[in-house]
Design an enzyme around this catalytic site. Structure first.
Site, PDB file in Angstrom:
ATOM      1  N   LYS A  40      30.754 -74.099  44.663  1.00 11.90           N
ATOM      2  CA  LYS A  40      29.467 -73.399  44.821  1.00 11.90           C
ATOM      3  C   LYS A  40      28.430 -73.969  43.852  1.00 11.90           C
ATOM      4  CE  LYS A  40      31.150 -69.736  41.743  1.00 11.90           C
ATOM      5  NZ  LYS A  40      31.779 -68.394  41.698  1.00 11.90           N
ATOM      6  N   ARG A 138      31.337 -55.521  41.911  1.00  9.19           N
ATOM      7  CA  ARG A 138      30.346 -56.418  42.509  1.00  9.19           C
ATOM      8  C   ARG A 138      30.308 -56.231  44.018  1.00  9.19           C
ATOM      9  NH1 ARG A 138      30.462 -62.740  40.780  1.00  9.19           N
ATOM     10  NH2 ARG A 138      32.299 -62.810  42.116  1.00  9.19           N
ATOM     11  N   ARG A 221      41.679 -70.089  43.132  1.00  4.28           N
ATOM     12  CA  ARG A 221      40.289 -70.515  43.349  1.00  4.28           C
ATOM     13  C   ARG A 221      39.860 -71.228  42.066  1.00  4.28           C
ATOM     14  NH1 ARG A 221      40.241 -64.919  44.817  1.00  4.28           N
ATOM     15  NH2 ARG A 221      38.910 -64.555  43.011  1.00  4.28           N
ATOM     16  N   TYR A 270       3.688 -77.702  22.217  1.00  2.52           N
ATOM     17  CA  TYR A 270       2.876 -76.493  22.430  1.00  2.52           C
ATOM     18  C   TYR A 270       3.034 -75.534  21.263  1.00  2.52           C
ATOM     19  CZ  TYR A 270       2.403 -77.891  27.339  1.00  2.52           C
ATOM     20  OH  TYR A 270       2.126 -78.571  28.483  1.00  2.52           O
ATOM     21  N   MET A 317       7.852 -78.634  30.042  1.00  7.32           N
ATOM     22  CA  MET A 317       8.422 -78.631  31.385  1.00  7.32           C
ATOM     23  C   MET A 317       9.135 -79.950  31.689  1.00  7.32           C
ATOM     24  SD  MET A 317       6.536 -78.041  35.049  1.00  7.32           S
ATOM     25  CE  MET A 317       5.803 -76.473  34.624  1.00  7.32           C
ATOM     26  N   ASP A 318       8.562 -81.070  31.230  1.00  7.95           N
ATOM     27  CA  ASP A 318       9.061 -82.370  31.652  1.00  7.95           C
ATOM     28  C   ASP A 318       9.419 -83.305  30.502  1.00  7.95           C
ATOM     29  OD1 ASP A 318       8.059 -81.545  34.302  1.00  7.95           O
ATOM     30  OD2 ASP A 318       6.115 -81.874  33.344  1.00  7.95           O
TER      31      ASP A 318
END
Ligand SMILES: *Cc1c(COP(=O)(O)O)cnc(C)c1O
Length: 375
Positions: A40, A138, A221, A270, A317-318
């Site tokens: 997954k 769940r 699993r 920043y 961000m980058d």
């Protein structure tokens, strides 16, 4: 997000390690037990199709995914083994799953009734695994009464093939076994109420298997262990001892894209959270939180050339910046996450540093980082 193939940054995946982990787990299985590879979330960031194909070749009997779309991706890639969707698929999508020979988790009587209507219209048979909530809180059946009625519905039902019954542990990675044992007891209780006969009854994840918990499970699993990571996640204590050898498979690498010297009082990033206290060398790495290198990693030490250097200032961000001990050339290799357990930048140490688990940091690595494979 388009993979940035013209940027020196990548998730490197060691296929040999994944294969070795799989082989080690196969050798560790109890007699008759099968291994389903859990792929997954893009195989926990490692690349679902690539990992699934390798696992199919190397002895996995089936696959687990989280969503119907992840399952269809594998079918489209010519994976023919059983595939189980562990999460809840909307019941009206049952015909699509049946058409692809994909097995779905059946979490409630209501879900079975809706799915049956959709399947009967098209004369289809869907493979299901009865999902049991034995204490995970769940999804799945937890009440005797509802489970008994569901069994009645399934008896000789032309639209369902009961391939499995399963539950998930909340604490298989803990040394305290009381809740684990409670969950096994609840599961066994519901098992006794079965009037249909699932082909596979399964409850084991990686932790239950590699920590040798005393349970019966027709399938393991096998998720995090496939990627060579120990599921114990308490940063304040040693990992529980795995009974198989685990070889971590993932590293994240980039290069310095820019290097400069700054002087006392000059800020970095920043908010200028880092301010130079003298002449200092700063390197820039062209990777940021949009790649999954989260802002909480500010201060964490990554390997630049042969030195471990702290990320300084806020992660952008980058891009992010590192404090270098001396001038280093542009193009110097940067290992953000190492696949070596002893390294201070092993992904598990990064998870400890950011107060999360390695599962999360691996899954967060975004599609912008190309995956490259080596043996
Ligand atoms: C994700 C998942 C697994 C795999 O767990 P690991 O700890 O990675 O082995 C197994 N079963 C279910 C239901 C899951 O959601």
């Amino acid at each position: 997000m388009v993979p940035a193939i013209h940027r020196p940054a990548e998730v490197k995946v060691n296929l040999r390690a994944i294969k070795d982990n799989l082989k080690a787990e196969l050798a560790h299985l109890k007699p008759g037990q099968k291994l389903f590879a859990v792929v997954k979330a893009n195989a926990y960031g490692h690349g679902a199709v690539k990992v699934a194909k390798l696992a199919a070749r190397s002895g996995a009997s089936g696959f687990c995914v989280a969503t119907l779309d992840e399952a269809i991706e594998l079918r489209d890639a010519s994976i023919v083994e059983p595939i189980l969707v562990l999460g809840i698929t909307p019941a009206n999508e049952a015909p699509l799953a049946a058409a692809h020979n994909i097995s779905l988790a059946a979490p409630s009587l209501e879900w079975l009734e809706s799915a049956q209507k959709a399947l009967a219209n098209k004369n289809q048979v869907l493979k299901i695994h009865l999902a049991i909530d034995s204490g995970m809180g769940r999804i799945g059946f937890s009440e005797d009464h509802e489970f008994i009625v569901a069994n009645k519905l399934l008896k000789d039902n032309p639209n369902f093939f009961v391939e499995g019954m399963f539950a998930h542990f909340a604490s298989a990675d803990s040394s305290d076994e009381s809740y684990f044992n409670y969950q096994v007891k609840r599961f066994n209780h519901l098992k006794e109420l079965l009037t249909v006969k699932p082909k596979w009854i399964h409850i084991a994840n990686t932790a239950a298997s590699i920590f040798d918990k005393d349970i019966k499970s027709d399938i393991v699993r096998f998720g995090i262990g496939l990627y060579g990571l120990n599921p114990s996640s308490n940063p304040d204590s040693a990992d529980l001892a795995s009974h198989i050898e685990l070889k971590p498979a993932l590293s994240v690498e980039s290069e310095l894209s820019f290097v400069k010297q700054i002087h006392a009082g000059y800020g970095v990033g920043y908010g200028s959270e880092f301010v130079a206290d003298g002449d200092q060398w700063i390197g820039t790495v062209p990777v940021g939180y949009a790649d999954g290198i989260i802002r909480a990693l500010s201060g964490f030490k990554v390997k630049v050339g042969s030195d471990f250097c702290p990320i300084v200032g806020r992660i952008c961000m980058d891009q992010f910046m590192v404090l270098l001990p001396e001038k280093k050339p542009v193009g110097t290799k940067v290992v953000i996450y190492s696949d070596q357990e002893a390294d201070p930048n092993f992904i598990k140490r990064a998870a400890d540093y950011t107060n999360t688990i390695h599962y999360e940091l691996a899954c967060l690595l975004s599609d912008r980082l190309p995956r490259t494979y080596h043996e």
